[in-house]
Design a protein around this motif. Structure first.
Motif, short mmCIF file in Angstrom:
data_model
loop_
_atom_site.label_atom_id
_atom_site.label_comp_id
_atom_site.label_asym_id
_atom_site.label_seq_id
_atom_site.Cartn_x
_atom_site.Cartn_y
_atom_site.Cartn_z
N GLY A 75 0.73 -1.19 0.06
CA GLY A 75 0.16 0.03 0.09
C GLY A 75 0.83 1.38 -0.06
O GLY A 75 0.42 2.29 -0.21
N VAL A 76 2.01 1.18 0.52
CA VAL A 76 3.01 2.43 0.35
C VAL A 76 2.85 3.11 -1.11
O VAL A 76 3.31 2.08 -2.05
N THR A 88 1.49 15.40 -5.73
CA THR A 88 0.74 14.41 -5.37
C THR A 88 0.07 13.36 -5.89
O THR A 88 -0.11 13.46 -7.01
N PRO A 89 0.63 12.13 -5.47
CA PRO A 89 0.06 10.98 -6.25
C PRO A 89 -1.51 10.68 -6.10
O PRO A 89 -1.82 9.87 -6.65
N PHE A 136 5.61 4.91 -7.53
CA PHE A 136 4.94 3.31 -7.54
C PHE A 136 4.36 3.03 -6.25
O PHE A 136 4.31 3.64 -5.12
N GLN A 137 3.54 2.03 -6.11
CA GLN A 137 2.73 1.65 -4.95
C GLN A 137 3.17 0.07 -4.80
O GLN A 137 3.15 -0.66 -5.63
N ASP A 141 3.92 0.34 -11.06
CA ASP A 141 4.98 1.45 -11.41
C ASP A 141 4.32 2.18 -12.26
O ASP A 141 3.66 1.97 -13.19
N VAL A 142 4.47 3.69 -12.24
CA VAL A 142 3.79 4.73 -12.86
C VAL A 142 4.76 5.79 -13.32
O VAL A 142 5.56 6.19 -12.74
#
Length: 199
Positions: A56-57, A147-148, A121-122, A83-84
């Motif tokens: 969740g991070v 901000t993500p 990424f999360q 991954d973004v």
């Protein structure tokens, strides 16, 4: 190793071959010759990073001032991430576009993003370990973030867990605010940087 450019110029997916045997497996996440063949220049490595994250991070969306910028080549050593990559380069034909790639320790794949691209990424599993090769050392004065949770970006974070963010990432501006403040890199500056790498 197979290399594929994603839908944002300067963002690449690398898929090395894994060699399993009775002991386990072996893989080379980064191979200089394959990188050079795909992109036409050598990756300069000024710093290596390693992060460990709980499920969740979310880390990011981060980028560095261009010039000099900070390119990243990263892979997952344990666990998995969503991954973004976000095109933050004002004037780019794909400005604001988002590319999403799922990375895991098995099968191992790696992502490269050039200077001027935003990255986040999360973690999809506890104790997820991400390794990074960075083209420039960390410089807190040149490091920036969005901000993500920007609703306009609508990044595809997990639905069943509240994103866990640093205070800095939670307080970061939206893409629209960062652009209005003149904080984003430009397409021209990033292309100039790429031209210098090609010599």
């Amino acid at each position: 190793m197979r290399a594929t450019e994603l839908g944002i110029a300067g963002a690449w997916l690398f898929e090395p071959t894994t060699f399993p045997d009775h002991r386990g497996s072996f893989v080379a996440p980064f191979q200089g010759s394959a990188f050079r063949e795909a992109l036409g220049f050598d990756l300069i490595v000024a710093q290596t990073n390693r992060s460990v994250s709980h499920r969740g991070v979310v880390r990011g969306v981060h980028w560095a001032d261009v010039p000099p910028g900070q390119a990243k080549y990263l892979w997952v050593a344990a666990g998995a991430v969503r991954d973004v990559v976000v095109d933050l380069r004002v004037g780019s034909p794909t400005f604001g576009r988002v590319e999403v790639v799922e990375l895991a320790a098995e099968p191992l794949r790696a992502v490269y993003l050039s200077e001027g691209l935003g990255h986040a990424f999360q973690a999809l599993a506890d104790s997820t370990v991400v390794g990074y090769l960075c083209s420039a050392p960390y410089d807190p004065a040149a490091e920036h973030g969005l901000t993500p949770l920007d609703p306009d970006l609508a990044l595809p974070w997990l639905d069943d867990v509240e994103p866990v963010l640093s205070d800095k990432d939670r307080a970061a501006p939206t893409l629209a605010r960062a652009r209005a403040a003149g904080a984003l890199p430009t397409w021209d500056a990033c292309r100039d940087r790429l031209a210098r790498l090609h010599g």
